[in-house]
Enzyme design. Structure first.
Site, short mmCIF file in Angstrom:
data_model
loop_
_atom_site.label_atom_id
_atom_site.label_comp_id
_atom_site.label_asym_id
_atom_site.label_seq_id
_atom_site.Cartn_x
_atom_site.Cartn_y
_atom_site.Cartn_z
CG ASN A 93 -0.21 -0.01 2.52
OD1 ASN A 93 1.02 0.13 2.56
ND2 ASN A 93 -0.93 -0.21 3.62
CE LYS A 94 4.13 1.84 4.25
NZ LYS A 94 3.05 0.96 4.69
#
Ligand code: PLP
Length: 393
Positions: free
Chosen positions: A198-199
């Site tokens: 999710n970065k």
């Protein structure tokens, strides 16, 4: 060849149930090509592609050393170990962050000492809030650039130098963010990055640890790979026949398959961060000036990697109710973060009883809205009107 955007629709499993998910991968056929080339190269573990990625990352950040590792948590653990954190030491860090740093501080034998964040509008540590948390046992500071927004690193480094403390930057949210023209991660003794799915930059699971210091780079490199004096890759190339072990280390290496994906992601980072920043601007236009919430970091988007967009809801609003109403409309929201010092385990083991009033208030009132580079203007409008309807009694 120009990059075709091949970001697929979300998988037809749970994630696809969201009309607007919290985050979504962005990639082009650059990632696909890099991955296939590495698959076909016949070398998948740490090797030439990881080394190239390290050089590319070091150049992007403006640091002398970047070491690719298996996760952001591994990066933080290596940083603590290389800096010599040990039993009896305290490391000042925020409670308003992901639990990884606090966990690895404990694994190193030291204890996290939580400092409060500045305000609802600026949920970051400052030199002043750190100074209030210092004790005779403090050995180091681990700051976190929340949501991609940089801490005031010049003042924090000044404080650290005056007090003889080392500084780790948890820059998991902040690849591409900067403070005073220096990239997040390049200010401290060690900078740590996460490439979790999710970065802003991702290869599924991975991380990077960076430093300007030669002595730390040697120690980090050795600890990353069991304290061995040579790697499988060196022996494969005939550079070494055997190895010695000089320190008890870990296996925290990246592999070349993920390094290939990350190298392509890094080439897109500035473009993807610009898209994130634009979407944050849309949110600010649509949600600004409403007394039912506070929008933190007003005026700070230019220096930010814009990893998260959060609102601090009015005290009278039930966050659980808002989150379930948003969910009914197909919009995923989240909480970054439940404060660490309130988790069962940390309540039991910590000796600290310090005042973390702002952190606790944010922990109760904060709501994270969807943010990713391909989020459409229409979806931002949908999220904002869903929020408005969801806060009504
Ligand atoms: C602020 C922060 N620090 C550290 C980590 C740990 O990174 P990883 O999940 O790659 O171990 C994360 C990510 O999940 C994070 O958000």
């Amino acid at each position: 060849m120009p990059s075709r955007n091949i970001t697929p629709a979300p998988p037809s499993s749970a994630a696809s149930d969201w009309k607007v998910p919290l985050s979504q991968l962005s990639f082009t056929d650059d990632e696909e090509r890099a991955l296939v080339d590495t698959l076909r190269s016949g070398w998948w573990t740490y090797g030439p592609v990881s080394r190239r990625l390290e050089a590319q990352f070091a150049e992007y950040l403006g640091v002398r050393h970047a070491l690719a590792v298996s996760s952001g948590t591994a990066a933080l653990h290596l940083a603590c170990a290389a800096l010599g954190a040990t039993a009896g030491d305290e490391i000042v860090t925020p409670s308003l962050t992901f639990v990884a740093a606090a966990n690895v501080i404990l694994h190193s034998g030291a204890e996290p000492r939580f400092a409060d964040v500045v305000s609802l509008e600026r949920p970051l540590l400052s030199a002043e809030s750190i100074e209030r948390a210092l004790t005779a046992r403090t050995r180091g500071i681990c700051v976190m650039h929340y949501g991609g927004y940089p801490c005031e690193m010049d003042e924090i480094m000044d404080l650290a130098r005056r007090r003889g403390l080392w500084v780790i930057e948890d820059a998991a949210h902040a690849p591409g963010g900067s403070w005073g023209g220096i990239r997040c991660g390049a200010w401290g003794d060690v900078g740590c990055f996460s490439f979790f799915g999710n970065k802003n930059l991702t290869c599924a699971e991975g991380g990077m640890v960076v430093t300007q210091r030669e002595d730390l780079a040697d120690r980090l490199r050795s600890l990353r790979s069991h304290g061995m004096t040579s790697l499988t890759w060196d022996r494969y190339r005939g550079h070494q026949f055997s190895y010695d072990v000089t320190v008890p280390g870990f296996n925290y290496r990246m592999d070349d398959l993920r390094a290939a994906i990350l190298g392509a992601q890094l080439r897109s980072l500035d473009r993807l961060n610009r898209l994130r920043r634009e979407r944050v601007g849309w949110y600010r236009d649509l949600l600004g000036g409403d007394s039912r919430w506070i929008l933190p970091f007003e005026g700070g988007d230019e220096q930010s990697a814009c990893h998260l967009f959060v609102v601090i809801l009015d005290e009278e609003i039930s966050r659980n109710q808002v989150m379930s109403r948003m969910m009914q409309r197909g919009i995923q929201t989240s909480i970054h973060y439940p404060p660490i010092h309130q988790f069962t385990f940390f309540r039991k083991v910590l000796s600290q009883s310090s005042d973390l009033k702002v952190t606790e208030e944010i922990g109760r009132r904060l709501l994270t809205l969807p943010l990713f580079p391909d989020l459409s203007r229409e979806d931002v409008k949908v999220v904002c009107s869903a929020l408005r309807e969801s806060v009504r009694n």
